[in-house]
Design a protein around this motif. Sequence first.
Motif, short mmCIF file in Angstrom:
data_model
loop_
_atom_site.label_atom_id
_atom_site.label_comp_id
_atom_site.label_asym_id
_atom_site.label_seq_id
_atom_site.Cartn_x
_atom_site.Cartn_y
_atom_site.Cartn_z
N TRP A 1 0.85 -1.19 0.00
CA TRP A 1 0.00 0.00 0.00
C TRP A 1 0.89 1.25 0.00
CZ3 TRP A 1 -5.47 -0.04 0.26
CH2 TRP A 1 -6.06 1.23 0.40
N GLU B 1 0.78 5.57 0.24
CA GLU B 1 0.07 6.84 0.45
C GLU B 1 1.06 7.98 0.33
OE1 GLU B 1 -1.92 6.60 4.21
OE2 GLU B 1 -3.56 5.38 3.41
N CYS C 1 -1.85 8.27 -2.83
CA CYS C 1 -2.02 7.45 -4.03
C CYS C 1 -1.19 7.99 -5.18
CB CYS C 1 -3.50 7.43 -4.43
SG CYS C 1 -4.56 6.50 -3.30
N SER D 1 -4.18 -7.82 6.29
CA SER D 1 -5.55 -7.72 5.78
C SER D 1 -5.49 -7.77 4.26
CB SER D 1 -6.22 -6.43 6.26
OG SER D 1 -5.45 -5.29 5.96
N TYR E 1 -9.24 -10.38 7.55
CA TYR E 1 -9.54 -9.02 7.96
C TYR E 1 -9.78 -9.00 9.46
CZ TYR E 1 -11.51 -4.33 8.06
OH TYR E 1 -11.73 -3.01 8.33
N TRP F 1 -6.07 -3.87 2.05
CA TRP F 1 -7.16 -3.09 2.64
C TRP F 1 -6.76 -1.70 3.11
CZ3 TRP F 1 -12.41 -3.94 3.49
CH2 TRP F 1 -12.90 -5.14 2.96
N SER F 2 -5.54 -1.54 3.53
CA SER F 2 -5.16 -0.24 4.11
C SER F 2 -3.64 -0.12 4.17
CB SER F 2 -5.75 -0.09 5.51
OG SER F 2 -5.18 -1.04 6.39
N SER F 3 -3.17 1.01 4.69
CA SER F 3 -1.73 1.26 4.76
C SER F 3 -1.00 0.30 5.69
CB SER F 3 -1.47 2.71 5.22
OG SER F 3 -2.07 2.94 6.48
N ASP F 4 -1.72 -0.32 6.64
CA ASP F 4 -1.07 -1.27 7.54
C ASP F 4 -1.35 -2.72 7.15
OD1 ASP F 4 -3.72 -1.38 8.21
OD2 ASP F 4 -3.42 -1.06 10.36
N SER F 5 -1.77 -2.93 5.90
CA SER F 5 -2.07 -4.29 5.44
C SER F 5 -0.83 -5.17 5.35
CB SER F 5 -2.76 -4.26 4.07
OG SER F 5 -4.06 -3.75 4.16
#
Length: 219
Positions: free
Chosen positions: A70, A72, A74, A112, A142, A206-210
């Motif tokens: 992931w 950020e 984007c 996740s 998840y 799913w997110s930045s900590d996936s």
Amino acid sequence: MRENEQCTKENEQLRREIERKKAQFKSAWREIPLYADWRKEEFQTVNLTLDSATAHPALFLSEEGRRVTWQEPCQELPSCSQRFVSLPCVLGQLHVSSGRYFWEVEVQNAHSWDLGVCRNNVARNGRVTMSPQNGFWAIRLYDGAYWGLTSPETSLTLKEKPCRLGVFLDYEAGDVSFYNMTDGSHIFTFSKQNFYGVLRPLFRLWSSDSGPLIIVQMD
């Protein structure tokens, strides 16, 4: 008193017999070839790479195309009809319309994710529910829980967290199976599905900590 002693002796004998049977069963189980091991021989092992043209702007692909993380903020990526816009997904380069294929993904440090296959023509934009009815056959981790993305979702119980996950796709049989390749244990199978058109490997974070998903280089 003698009756109590006799009962104690019989209970101890019974306990020892149960332990002996358990040891026999455990030993015999270890000698049985893991289902995933012999089944792999029936499948074509593929060295996947990720298709950057399909990657959601939040997903960063490694130079060799085997690792997705992931990112950020984007990325600013060129508009493309193949690119996922609403779901943070990316597809593998493999296009399947027949045959049996197998690949492995390292998930040890990922927290996740969704993994599986989907039709090449699934919706990339708007509200999309990942389910077989919409052309997705995948499992999910998840918030510490595993799910089969049926409709409704199926809760999965795993013996242990997999370090590597194997995906087995049998197009003609309509099956997609998932295995924990650490111990060979079966996780979930979509069976006798109505496959048509082209299917492709699917990866989602799913997110930045996936954490990262890494395609395993196969020999």
